[in-house]
Scaffold this active site. Structure first.
Site, PDB file in Angstrom:
ATOM      1  N   ARG A  48      49.219  26.892  39.767  1.00 42.57           N
ATOM      2  CA  ARG A  48      49.624  26.378  38.472  1.00 42.57           C
ATOM      3  C   ARG A  48      50.866  25.374  38.510  1.00 42.57           C
ATOM      4  O   ARG A  48      50.962  24.559  37.643  1.00 42.57           O
ATOM      5  CB  ARG A  48      49.677  27.641  37.455  1.00 42.57           C
ATOM      6  CG  ARG A  48      48.571  28.230  37.104  1.00 42.57           C
ATOM      7  CD  ARG A  48      48.651  29.638  36.212  1.00 42.57           C
ATOM      8  NE  ARG A  48      49.419  30.672  36.742  1.00 42.57           N
ATOM      9  CZ  ARG A  48      49.702  31.707  36.343  1.00 42.57           C
ATOM     10  NH1 ARG A  48      49.261  32.086  35.019  1.00 42.57           N
ATOM     11  NH2 ARG A  48      49.949  32.760  37.008  1.00 42.57           N
ATOM     12  N   ARG A  49      51.987  25.692  39.244  1.00 43.50           N
ATOM     13  CA  ARG A  49      53.146  25.055  39.388  1.00 43.50           C
ATOM     14  C   ARG A  49      53.198  24.316  40.659  1.00 43.50           C
ATOM     15  O   ARG A  49      53.667  24.850  41.706  1.00 43.50           O
ATOM     16  CB  ARG A  49      54.287  26.001  38.802  1.00 43.50           C
ATOM     17  CG  ARG A  49      54.242  26.572  37.417  1.00 43.50           C
ATOM     18  CD  ARG A  49      55.458  27.645  37.559  1.00 43.50           C
ATOM     19  NE  ARG A  49      55.501  28.626  38.107  1.00 43.50           N
ATOM     20  CZ  ARG A  49      55.028  29.759  37.670  1.00 43.50           C
ATOM     21  NH1 ARG A  49      54.005  29.654  36.684  1.00 43.50           N
ATOM     22  NH2 ARG A  49      54.823  30.676  38.455  1.00 43.50           N
ATOM     23  N   LYS A 107      42.688  44.057  40.579  1.00 39.92           N
ATOM     24  CA  LYS A 107      42.522  45.411  40.136  1.00 39.92           C
ATOM     25  C   LYS A 107      42.100  45.325  38.742  1.00 39.92           C
ATOM     26  O   LYS A 107      40.872  45.993  38.363  1.00 39.92           O
ATOM     27  CB  LYS A 107      43.554  46.235  40.479  1.00 39.92           C
ATOM     28  CG  LYS A 107      45.049  45.866  39.897  1.00 39.92           C
ATOM     29  CD  LYS A 107      46.006  46.773  40.298  1.00 39.92           C
ATOM     30  CE  LYS A 107      47.421  46.423  39.956  1.00 39.92           C
ATOM     31  NZ  LYS A 107      47.846  45.054  40.616  1.00 39.92           N
ATOM     32  N   GLU A 131      39.887  45.560  49.277  1.00 37.19           N
ATOM     33  CA  GLU A 131      40.662  46.459  49.719  1.00 37.19           C
ATOM     34  C   GLU A 131      42.115  46.312  49.090  1.00 37.19           C
ATOM     35  O   GLU A 131      42.684  47.306  48.652  1.00 37.19           O
ATOM     36  CB  GLU A 131      40.834  46.427  51.269  1.00 37.19           C
ATOM     37  CG  GLU A 131      41.624  47.434  51.749  1.00 37.19           C
ATOM     38  CD  GLU A 131      40.751  48.857  51.806  1.00 37.19           C
ATOM     39  OE1 GLU A 131      41.473  49.710  51.166  1.00 37.19           O
ATOM     40  OE2 GLU A 131      39.791  48.880  52.311  1.00 37.19           O
ATOM     41  N   VAL A 134      43.730  48.147  45.450  1.00 37.75           N
ATOM     42  CA  VAL A 134      43.993  49.525  45.144  1.00 37.75           C
ATOM     43  C   VAL A 134      45.293  50.110  45.538  1.00 37.75           C
ATOM     44  O   VAL A 134      46.000  50.533  44.705  1.00 37.75           O
ATOM     45  CB  VAL A 134      42.931  50.361  45.548  1.00 37.75           C
ATOM     46  CG1 VAL A 134      43.107  52.014  45.184  1.00 37.75           C
ATOM     47  CG2 VAL A 134      41.590  50.146  44.702  1.00 37.75           C
ATOM     48  N   ILE A 138      47.298  50.401  52.512  1.00 40.34           N
ATOM     49  CA  ILE A 138      46.380  51.435  52.827  1.00 40.34           C
ATOM     50  C   ILE A 138      45.092  51.117  52.998  1.00 40.34           C
ATOM     51  O   ILE A 138      44.382  50.992  51.937  1.00 40.34           O
ATOM     52  CB  ILE A 138      46.897  52.573  51.785  1.00 40.34           C
ATOM     53  CG1 ILE A 138      48.308  53.016  51.820  1.00 40.34           C
ATOM     54  CG2 ILE A 138      46.294  53.859  52.407  1.00 40.34           C
ATOM     55  CD1 ILE A 138      48.708  53.713  50.513  1.00 40.34           C
ATOM     56  N   LYS A 207      43.210  50.899  39.042  1.00 39.43           N
ATOM     57  CA  LYS A 207      43.034  51.505  40.411  1.00 39.43           C
ATOM     58  C   LYS A 207      41.970  52.853  40.348  1.00 39.43           C
ATOM     59  O   LYS A 207      41.040  53.184  41.249  1.00 39.43           O
ATOM     60  CB  LYS A 207      44.288  51.929  41.141  1.00 39.43           C
ATOM     61  CG  LYS A 207      45.020  50.650  41.221  1.00 39.43           C
ATOM     62  CD  LYS A 207      46.458  50.902  41.824  1.00 39.43           C
ATOM     63  CE  LYS A 207      47.332  49.615  42.067  1.00 39.43           C
ATOM     64  NZ  LYS A 207      48.677  49.844  42.376  1.00 39.43           N
ATOM     65  N   GLY A 306      53.871  44.928  47.680  1.00 38.31           N
ATOM     66  CA  GLY A 306      54.822  44.046  48.287  1.00 38.31           C
ATOM     67  C   GLY A 306      53.554  42.896  49.239  1.00 38.31           C
ATOM     68  O   GLY A 306      52.516  43.061  49.194  1.00 38.31           O
TER      69      GLY A 306
END
Length: 430
Positions: A48-49, A107, A131, A134, A138, A207, A306
């Site tokens: 967008r920017r 999600k 994957e 959620v 993991i 989730k 993260g």
């Protein structure tokens, strides 16, 4: 032998996760090609920017026209990491219509409209993998969707939001109040400037909807999930939990009814015994406890958010989808054959911890006990402390239906001797 023509990948969104996906695709291009069986070429990145500095991201790939990118017709896989409902839903649908498979970390969209997206993918012979939607890095969606496909999952219980776990962990370990712990989470980058989605349970509820749908082979939407935030959890609640040998976590709980005819999905704070594996999950980590009929109890643990952890999950899906492309096949789609209804929260059965402020005089405990008995809620333990005409009464119940507990609390509030209901918390994981 490796195919020489590269598989073309387009990226929608290039924030923290998208930038990390780009970096990994660039620095590990040879490894990815070897694992897939063909080179993978990043063909475009929609943002967008466009003027924003993005270290390591090729400027010539940047475009603001996401629609044109997904409609090119030569794109094999779209990676969507922009989040939200729109324009993500429209872009993913267009990607399917133009022959591309999709890897998403969205999600909210999957919890809101996963069935329609799966139907669109199936109609156009494409994959939809998610994957990263959620629990970050993991591996959880694929084990539920594939590894446990031959088993019967009865319960999924987990910590699926790192921000809330960090806050509650700090409150538990240091005695900090909610506001103080939130400030620390914000300073460290765990909490957003507006933490509502995390602390009010919206993120975890999305989730939970995805996990329940996969685990029980039925359709569960975000609106089906009971949600309760953790902003009202206090230091006094942690003190009571410690006296019971427990701690407090914000849990996502998905269960199959005992008779197998319905399911429930809920998110709320709960006391869990210190002996439970989830009690030891610290800082911003996630962990999910799965109970299956044949496999027994399984626990999945790791960083749940993260840039790097989420990118890891995205790239894992990318490898799988690209392999499917080369093989001319698709992976598992939606499995909703059970068509089980989602029961309301009132039918959930669990234990409860209720803290009451009452008058410190004879007969109060008897009045309170009578109210519990009148609504069919059995008392397990009672603890009372009093001073200067006021008292605190803590009642822990045996297992009871949520509707019965709610009616009990409403009746308690009408007693002249009850000054107030300080807190109500469920007790799980026993």
């Amino acid at each position: 032998m490796m195919r020489t023509r590269p598989l073309k990948v387009a990226l929608l969104g290039c924030g923290v996760v998208g930038s990390e996906v780009t970096r990994i695709m660039t620095t590990h291009a040879d490894d990815l090609a070897a694992r897939i069986g063909a080179p993978v070429e990043l063909a475009g990145i929609a943002v967008r920017r466009p003027g924003r500095v993005r270290a390591g991201v090729p400027e010539e790939l940047i475009t603001t026209d996401a629609t044109a990118l997904v409609e090119r017709g030569d794109i094999d896989v779209i990676i969507e990491v922009i989040g939200g409902i729109e324009p993500a839903r429209s872009l993913i649908t267009k990607a399917f219509e133009n022959g591309a498979s999709v890897v998403s970390a969205n999600k909210a969209l999957l919890a809101d409209d996963g069935a329609a997206l799966h139907a669109a993918a199936e109609k156009h012979g494409a994959d939809l993998y998610y994957e990263a939607a959620v629990a970050g890095a993991i591996p959880l969606v694929r084990p539920l969707r594939e590894s446990l496909a031959g088993d019967k999952v009865n319960r999924v219980l987990g910590i699926v939001n790192g921000t809330t776990n960090f806050i509650l962990d700090k409150m538990d370990s240091s005695g900090a109040g909610y506001s103080e712990a939130l400030d620390e989470a914000t300073a460290l980058g765990y909490a957003e400037a507006d933490p509502t989605a995390d602390v009010e349970g919206f993120d975890a509820a999305a989730k939970a909807a995805i996990l329940a749908g996969i685990a029980f082979h039925t359709r569960v939407r975000l609106d089906d999930v009971y949600r309760e935030g953790m902003t009202e959890v206090t230091a006094a609640d942690f003190a009571s939990a410690k006296q019971m040998g427990c701690t407090i976590k914000l849990l996502a709980i998905c269960e199959r009814a005992a008779d197998g005819q319905s399911v429930t999905a809920r998110v709320h704070p709960a006391m869990i015994p210190l002996s439970h594996p989830l009690a030891s999950v610290r800082e911003a980590y996630n962990a999910v406890f799965v109970e299956a009929e044949a496999a027994g109890q399984l626990m999945f643990y790791g960083p749940g958010a993260g840039g790097s952890p989420t990118a890891s999950a995205v790239l894992g899906d990318l490898v799988a989808v690209c392999r499917n492309k080369l093989a001319g096949s698709t992976g598992p789609g939606e499995s909703a054959y059970t068509r089980l209804p989602v029961s309301p929260m009132g039918e959930v059965v669990t234990r409860y911890h209720i803290s009451l402020d009452v008058a410190d005089k004879p007969g109060v405990l008897a009045q309170v006990a009578t109210v519990f008995a009148a609504h069919g809620v059995s008392i397990d333990t009672v603890r009372q402390t009093g001073k200067d005409g006021e008292a605190s009464l803590v009642v822990v119940t045996h297992r009871a239906a949520d509707a019965a507990l709610t009616a009990t609390v409403e009746a308690l509030r009408k007693l002249d001797t009850v000054r107030g209901v300080a807190s109500i918390m469920r007790v799980e994981g026993e």
